[in-house]
Design an enzyme around this catalytic site. Structure first.
Site, short mmCIF file in Angstrom:
data_model
loop_
_atom_site.label_atom_id
_atom_site.label_comp_id
_atom_site.label_asym_id
_atom_site.label_seq_id
_atom_site.Cartn_x
_atom_site.Cartn_y
_atom_site.Cartn_z
N THR A 1 45.61 32.70 31.24
CA THR A 1 45.37 34.08 31.64
C THR A 1 44.34 34.62 30.65
O THR A 1 44.67 34.98 29.54
CB THR A 1 46.68 34.91 31.61
OG1 THR A 1 47.64 34.24 32.44
CG2 THR A 1 46.44 36.31 32.14
N LYS B 1 49.96 40.63 26.14
CA LYS B 1 48.53 40.31 26.24
C LYS B 1 48.01 40.69 27.63
O LYS B 1 46.96 41.30 27.78
CB LYS B 1 48.31 38.81 25.99
CG LYS B 1 46.88 38.35 26.27
CD LYS B 1 46.74 36.84 26.40
CE LYS B 1 47.41 36.30 27.64
NZ LYS B 1 47.08 34.91 27.96
N LYS C 1 44.81 38.00 38.66
CA LYS C 1 45.98 37.66 37.82
C LYS C 1 46.41 38.86 36.98
O LYS C 1 47.61 39.13 36.84
CB LYS C 1 45.62 36.48 36.92
CG LYS C 1 46.66 36.12 35.89
CD LYS C 1 47.93 35.56 36.50
CE LYS C 1 48.93 35.20 35.41
NZ LYS C 1 50.23 34.82 35.96
N LEU D 1 45.64 27.46 27.73
CA LEU D 1 45.62 27.94 26.35
C LEU D 1 46.11 29.38 26.29
O LEU D 1 46.06 30.09 27.29
CB LEU D 1 44.19 27.82 25.81
CG LEU D 1 43.70 26.36 25.72
CD1 LEU D 1 42.20 26.29 25.56
CD2 LEU D 1 44.41 25.64 24.59
N PRO D 2 46.58 29.81 25.10
CA PRO D 2 47.20 31.14 25.05
C PRO D 2 46.28 32.27 25.51
O PRO D 2 46.69 33.11 26.30
CB PRO D 2 47.57 31.29 23.56
CG PRO D 2 47.69 29.89 23.04
CD PRO D 2 46.70 29.08 23.83
P1 NAD Z 1 52.23 28.15 25.12
O1 NAD Z 1 52.04 29.00 23.90
O2 NAD Z 1 53.57 27.58 25.42
O3 NAD Z 1 51.18 26.92 25.09
C1 NAD Z 1 49.87 27.03 24.63
C2 NAD Z 1 49.51 25.69 24.00
O4 NAD Z 1 48.12 25.72 23.62
C3 NAD Z 1 50.31 25.40 22.71
O5 NAD Z 1 50.97 24.15 22.84
C4 NAD Z 1 49.24 25.38 21.60
O6 NAD Z 1 49.51 24.42 20.58
C5 NAD Z 1 48.01 24.99 22.41
N1 NAD Z 1 46.74 25.32 21.76
C6 NAD Z 1 46.36 26.49 21.21
N2 NAD Z 1 45.08 26.39 20.75
C7 NAD Z 1 44.67 25.12 21.04
C8 NAD Z 1 43.46 24.41 20.80
N3 NAD Z 1 42.42 24.96 20.18
N4 NAD Z 1 43.39 23.12 21.22
C9 NAD Z 1 44.45 22.54 21.86
N5 NAD Z 1 45.63 23.17 22.09
C10 NAD Z 1 45.73 24.45 21.68
O7 NAD Z 1 51.69 29.05 26.31
P2 NAD Z 1 52.09 28.89 27.86
O8 NAD Z 1 53.31 29.71 28.12
O9 NAD Z 1 52.04 27.45 28.23
O10 NAD Z 1 50.87 29.68 28.53
C11 NAD Z 1 49.56 29.11 28.61
C12 NAD Z 1 48.69 30.09 29.40
O11 NAD Z 1 49.23 30.23 30.72
C13 NAD Z 1 48.65 31.51 28.79
O12 NAD Z 1 47.36 32.03 28.94
C14 NAD Z 1 49.67 32.28 29.61
O13 NAD Z 1 49.38 33.68 29.64
C15 NAD Z 1 49.54 31.61 30.96
N6 NAD Z 1 50.75 31.64 31.80
C16 NAD Z 1 51.98 31.35 31.29
C17 NAD Z 1 53.10 31.37 32.14
C18 NAD Z 1 54.51 31.07 31.61
O14 NAD Z 1 55.47 31.33 32.35
N7 NAD Z 1 54.67 30.54 30.41
C19 NAD Z 1 52.95 31.66 33.50
C20 NAD Z 1 51.69 31.91 34.01
C21 NAD Z 1 50.58 31.90 33.14
#
Ligand code: NAD
Length: 305
Positions: free
Chosen positions: A103, A247, A178, A70-71
């Protein structure tokens, strides 16, 4: 079917990272229940072999191990509260383990782990590194904080989504590691941009300068992977947003402030990543920060594009 694959797995959050993890788990023979607020994400998960549930709480109802992607911390708290209020993490329910790959925030992870422990369930902070391509390939790195008993219960699922699993210590330790890592990523984006700019100004191409850096002591994942893949070809589509990078920088600085740990370079890096200074919106790909052709952080910066 192996014993490990009999573990019923849930995934909540099917964005850039979570969708890849859900599809990898399904492709490795786990039964996967999944939920996201986005219908488009649900359709992709279903196409990849996951069963879609009507709510996040329903994922907990049918799973032994639930992966969250999740975000931010507030989304994690909202989903966990929903699952607890629905009774899926109550005392007497067979033990479940939540693997939070978001994260998130140290104090939020610690309080959720303590709350779940009272009712006999586990919560691991297990943020990941490796981007959407690592998630889709099951080759992420994960840094885990929590109770070792729950870590052992979750290990077959962690092994399916990650090639490197580092147990760091008690609850919150994964989040700390992290944030430290991503503070470096945010800094390396800016220092690598400056290095490339200096090389080009002095008549050495960015590609040649990086060839040297990546064989020498100045290298980082940003110089070895990110610049060659997303900056030099000018695709800027790594799948990690500037908003998520901001963030992480904010969370690292908040942690430092709580602990009285001074980080003057991080303060400057945070200011440079801010929206007015970087001219990047939250939804822009974070790799745009490295664009040597943009006039970012120069006296010509009004021409940024
Ligand atoms: P993203 O925004 O692409 O995906 C997040 C998903 O969560 C979205 O599809 C959204 O609809 C869903 N969501 C939000 N609230 C929700 C709820 N209450 N119930 C169900 N679904 C819900 O984000 P991401 O890039 O996939 O990143 C996810 C996490 O991983 C973040 O914390 C980010 O910091 C971390 N992260 C991302 C990356 C990257 O390269 N994208 C790498 C390492 C870590």
């Amino acid at each position: 079917m192996s014993a490990a694959q009999k573990i019923k797995v849930g995934v909540v959050g099917l964005g850039s990272m979570g969708l890849g993890m859900a599809l990898v788990l399904a492709s490795k023979g786990f039964s996967v229940a999944a939920f996201d607020l986005s219908g488009a994400a649900l359709a992709k998960a279903e196409d990849g072999g996951a069963s879609i549930t009507p709510s996040a709480a329903d994922v907990f109802a049918v799973s032994d191990v639930v992966v969250l992607s999740l975000p931010a911390a507030q989304h994690v708290q909202a989903v966990m509260t929903e699952a607890q209020e629905a009774g899926h993490l109550a005392k007497g329910v067979p033990p479940k383990v939540v693997i939070d790959t978001s994260t998130s925030e140290v104090e939020v992870s610690r309080s959720l782990a303590a709350r779940l422990d009272v009712t006999g369930h586990g919560f691991l902070d297990a943020p990941v590194s490796g981007g959407p391509s690592g998630a889709a390939a099951g080759t992420l790195a994960t840094m885990v904080g929590g109770d070792e008993t729950y870590f052992t219960m979750a290990l077959p699922v962690l092994e399916a989504i990650a090639a490197k699993i580092i147990f760091v210590g008690p609850s919150g330790a994964g989040n700390v590691a992290k944030l430290v890592n991503n503070m470096l990523v945010a800094s390396h984006m800016i220092t690598t941009l400056e290095a490339v700019r200096l090389a080009e100004a002095a008549g050495v191409s960015a590609a040649d300068a990086l060839r040297v850096v990546n064989s020498a002591t100045g290298r980082s994942a940003i110089s070895e992977i990110h610049f060659p893949n997303w900056v030099l070809p000018r695709s800027f589509d790594s799948g990690f947003s500037a908003g998520l990078m901001r963030k992480d920088v904010r969370l690292a600085r908040e942690l430092a402030a709580q602990l009285g740990c001074e980080m003057p370079v991080a303060d400057l890096v945070a200011e440079m990543w801010s929206e007015p200074r970087s001219e990047l919106t939250d939804s822009d790909d974070f790799m745009l920060m490295g664009d040597p052709q943009a006039a970012r952080f120069t006296t010509k910066e009004t021409t940024n594009g």
